[in-house]
Design an enzyme around this catalytic site. Structure first.
Site, mmCIF file in Angstrom:
data_model
loop_
_atom_site.group_PDB
_atom_site.id
_atom_site.type_symbol
_atom_site.label_atom_id
_atom_site.label_comp_id
_atom_site.label_asym_id
_atom_site.label_seq_id
_atom_site.Cartn_x
_atom_site.Cartn_y
_atom_site.Cartn_z
ATOM 1 N N CYS A 77 0.811 -1.102 0.042
ATOM 2 C CA CYS A 77 0.051 -0.018 -0.110
ATOM 3 C C CYS A 77 0.858 1.264 -0.042
ATOM 4 O O CYS A 77 1.884 1.198 0.722
ATOM 5 C CB CYS A 77 -0.882 -0.089 1.104
ATOM 6 S SG CYS A 77 -1.901 1.333 1.543
ATOM 7 N N CYS A 83 -0.968 6.043 7.176
ATOM 8 C CA CYS A 83 -2.242 5.107 7.867
ATOM 9 C C CYS A 83 -1.854 4.362 8.791
ATOM 10 O O CYS A 83 -1.048 3.670 8.728
ATOM 11 C CB CYS A 83 -3.076 4.539 6.476
ATOM 12 S SG CYS A 83 -4.511 3.636 6.934
ATOM 13 N N CYS A 86 -2.811 -0.964 8.570
ATOM 14 C CA CYS A 86 -1.876 -2.240 8.491
ATOM 15 C C CYS A 86 -0.883 -2.153 9.026
ATOM 16 O O CYS A 86 0.362 -1.893 8.118
ATOM 17 C CB CYS A 86 -2.026 -2.541 7.082
ATOM 18 S SG CYS A 86 -3.688 -2.863 6.359
ATOM 19 N N CYS A 178 -7.330 1.228 -0.807
ATOM 20 C CA CYS A 178 -7.165 0.651 0.341
ATOM 21 C C CYS A 178 -7.146 -0.960 -0.004
ATOM 22 O O CYS A 178 -8.137 -1.435 -0.871
ATOM 23 C CB CYS A 178 -8.290 0.882 1.414
ATOM 24 S SG CYS A 178 -8.204 0.024 2.699
ATOM 25 N N GLN A 302 -18.669 -10.234 12.543
ATOM 26 C CA GLN A 302 -17.276 -10.522 12.229
ATOM 27 C C GLN A 302 -16.833 -9.572 11.064
ATOM 28 O O GLN A 302 -17.321 -10.137 9.999
ATOM 29 C CB GLN A 302 -16.887 -11.945 12.566
ATOM 30 C CG GLN A 302 -16.904 -12.236 14.073
ATOM 31 C CD GLN A 302 -15.697 -11.877 14.969
ATOM 32 O OE1 GLN A 302 -14.875 -11.076 14.274
ATOM 33 N NE2 GLN A 302 -15.610 -12.315 15.977
ATOM 34 N N TYR A 331 -22.551 -12.921 25.512
ATOM 35 C CA TYR A 331 -22.075 -11.933 24.437
ATOM 36 C C TYR A 331 -22.469 -12.094 23.239
ATOM 37 O O TYR A 331 -21.834 -12.240 22.253
ATOM 38 C CB TYR A 331 -20.791 -11.500 24.808
ATOM 39 C CG TYR A 331 -20.166 -11.106 26.274
ATOM 40 C CD1 TYR A 331 -20.361 -10.004 26.780
ATOM 41 C CD2 TYR A 331 -19.726 -12.148 27.153
ATOM 42 C CE1 TYR A 331 -19.748 -9.899 28.079
ATOM 43 C CE2 TYR A 331 -19.288 -12.446 28.480
ATOM 44 C CZ TYR A 331 -19.537 -10.973 28.772
ATOM 45 O OH TYR A 331 -19.131 -10.723 30.309
ATOM 46 N N GLU A 352 -27.072 -10.827 25.659
ATOM 47 C CA GLU A 352 -26.353 -9.564 25.170
ATOM 48 C C GLU A 352 -26.773 -8.441 25.830
ATOM 49 O O GLU A 352 -27.957 -8.400 26.176
ATOM 50 C CB GLU A 352 -26.613 -9.755 23.720
ATOM 51 C CG GLU A 352 -26.322 -8.599 22.719
ATOM 52 C CD GLU A 352 -25.115 -8.326 22.907
ATOM 53 O OE1 GLU A 352 -24.484 -6.883 22.856
ATOM 54 O OE2 GLU A 352 -23.948 -9.063 22.912
ATOM 55 N N ASP A 401 -18.063 -15.208 24.303
ATOM 56 C CA ASP A 401 -17.109 -14.169 23.268
ATOM 57 C C ASP A 401 -17.239 -12.661 23.706
ATOM 58 O O ASP A 401 -17.933 -12.153 23.205
ATOM 59 C CB ASP A 401 -17.771 -14.559 22.003
ATOM 60 C CG ASP A 401 -16.848 -13.977 20.695
ATOM 61 O OD1 ASP A 401 -15.788 -13.306 21.471
ATOM 62 O OD2 ASP A 401 -17.305 -13.840 19.722
ATOM 63 N N CYS A 428 -10.768 -12.010 21.667
ATOM 64 C CA CYS A 428 -9.952 -10.957 20.916
ATOM 65 C C CYS A 428 -8.894 -10.302 21.715
ATOM 66 O O CYS A 428 -8.172 -9.552 21.052
ATOM 67 C CB CYS A 428 -10.638 -10.009 20.266
ATOM 68 S SG CYS A 428 -11.641 -9.000 21.292
#
Length: 470
Positions: A77, A83, A86, A178, A302, A331, A352, A401, A428
């Protein structure tokens, strides 16, 4: 060598020694650890400008980089380094995977400090570019110019449509191309940028928050071919809205869900605002196996659809459902995991915080003819209580999760009281997952660990852990 200029401390020609957390690297200077931001890799040499100095560590930004690392690869990129999207694009993908595995291992060993099985090799992403199904681009009158652009002496438009510069809410980097989201994402952004400038539509002014019609645009793609566009306007001028929306509808007939929002607030969130469906359906559809999931403008899904499918298959495998289990899905969001495992269970209850997400979860059960799910909305700390378990039944299996902050301690305590036979913990954030595993160690043994790479070119890693009642 060290020199002072004003209040800045600069260290010259420093060897970058190792990777660190949060996409940083590290070195050691005078027995003090230095955490380094910038496009460096272990083996590089760079000058370091110290931004913060504490008794035990420093934080610095790298410049004048001499790229000598064996871990480097060619970047793709043109915006890399400016930016912040990434940050690991200069790191070979296999090395990215190695360090993500190390992140998981270090967190579980150093924070959780529990007995662990052999951690399985990280599950790589089949696609390392163009894997996202959602991007949000911001309009701004405050375009960020790179040093190269400033030095060129050319005149540049101050308008931009792109991404926020890291740690700068008021500056937007105009994006040419992008590599995160597949076509027609780039084509829509560029066409919208050109059209709005040609028609003299003002861009939003982030500082004064009183100028500009154009605020942002969200583009969502689905693995079924569906395409959603949501345009945010900063004020309601029907002629401007009609001009933009009719242009998009004619220019991109492949858009299956075209929507807009009028947002006069001080931030870009629109969960509390009306989304007007201008053309097409008010949702798009994602598919996994024979299941369909409706994704509305406010729905969470996701952002790497293909890898999410792999993540959910691992989760289902670890749950090892035989058909007679009572499952809690904590969740649950829009009920993706709950509906994904429902046909292998006797009943699934999803919990949730966001009521709107629960409504989506119920719809997703209905459109897939799934009748053995039930969903509840509320603050998880209060909702998942001993009374709730007593009223609705003790779970045999729990799938959880949580967000990056992990589970609140009252939730963990309720799980320990309920004592399901198995817990599958999807995370995560391995650090907060490890903290929770340490608490669960009171009754549970970790029996399987599977890292999953959801976000190539970044430091983020997903991790799935199976725990069995001792």
């Amino acid at each position: 060598m060290k020199k002072r200029k004003k209040e800045n401390i600069i260290f010259e020609n420093i060897l970058i020694e190792d990777f660190a957390s949060e996409a940083k690297c590290l070195s050691r200077i005078n027995d003090k650890v230095v955490f380094i931001e910038g496009p460096v890799a272990p083996g590089d040499y760079a000058d370091l400008r110290v931004m913060k100095s504490k008794s035990s560590f420093m934080e610095a930004v790298a410049f004048n980089i001499r790229p000598e690392s064996k871990f480097r690869t060619q970047t793709t990129c043109s915006h890399f380094g400016t930016c912040g999207g990434c940050k690991w694009q200069h790191i070979d993908y296999q090395v990215q995977l190695q360090f993500k595995t190390k992140q998981v291992t270090d967190a579980l060993e150093r924070i959780a400090k529990v007995d662990l099985p052999e951690i399985k090799p990280i599950f790589p992403s089949a696609e390392t570019f163009y894997y996202r199904n959602k991007l949000e681009y911001t309009f701004s009158q405050n375009r960020w110019l790179t040093q190269e652009q400033i030095d060129s002496g050319q005149e540049f438009s101050r308008n931009a449509l792109g991404f926020h510069i890291p740690r700068r809410y008021d500056k937007i980097l105009d994006i040419d191309h992008c590599y995160l989201q597949p076509d027609p994402s780039n084509a829509i952004r560029l066409a919208l940028r050109d059209f709005t400038q040609e028609n003299n539509l003002d861009y939003y002014e982030q500082i004064k928050q009183e100028k500009g019609a154009m605020r942002n645009v969200v583009i969502r793609t689905a693995n079924t071919g569906d395409l959603m566009v949501i345009v945010q306007f900063a004020y309601c001028q029907p002629e401007d809205i009609d001009l933009v929306m009719n242009y998009l509808a004619e220019k991109f007939p492949e858009i299956t869900s075209l929507n807009y929002v009028v947002n006069t607030k001080g931030n870009d969130t629109f969960f509390d605002l009306e989304v007007v469906n201008f053309k097409g359906l008010p949702y798009i559809v994602e598919q996994m196996e024979d299941l369909k999931f409706r994704v509305g403008p406010k729905s969470f899904f996701q952002t790497n659809s293909k890898q999410a499918f792999e993540l959910y298959k691992i989760t289902r495998e670890y749950a090892d459902l035989q058909g007679d289990e009572f499952v809690y899905d904590l969740y649950t969001g829009t009920g993706t995991i709950a509906n994904f495992v429902a046909r292998q269970a006797k009943k699934v209850i999803g919990l949730e915080y966001v009521e709107m997400a629960v409504e989506d979860a119920r719809i997703n059960s209905q459109i897939n003819n799934i009748s053995n799910t039930e969903f509840f909305a509320g603050d998880m700390r209060k909702l998942l209580s001993y009374d709730f378990v007593s009223q609705h039944g003790r779970p045999d299996t729990v799938i959880t999760d949580p967000p990056r902050a992990g589970m609140d301690e009252p939730v963990v305590r309720t799980l320990l009281e309920a004592a399901p036979k198995r817990i599958v913990y999807v995370s995560c954030n391995p650090a907060t997952q490890a903290r929770d595993l340490a608490l669960l160690d009171e009754k549970y043994a970790v029996t399987a660990v599977q890292p999953v790479d959801m976000f190539p070119q970044t430091h983020h890693v997903e991790n799935v852990v199976r725990l069995d009642l001792r």
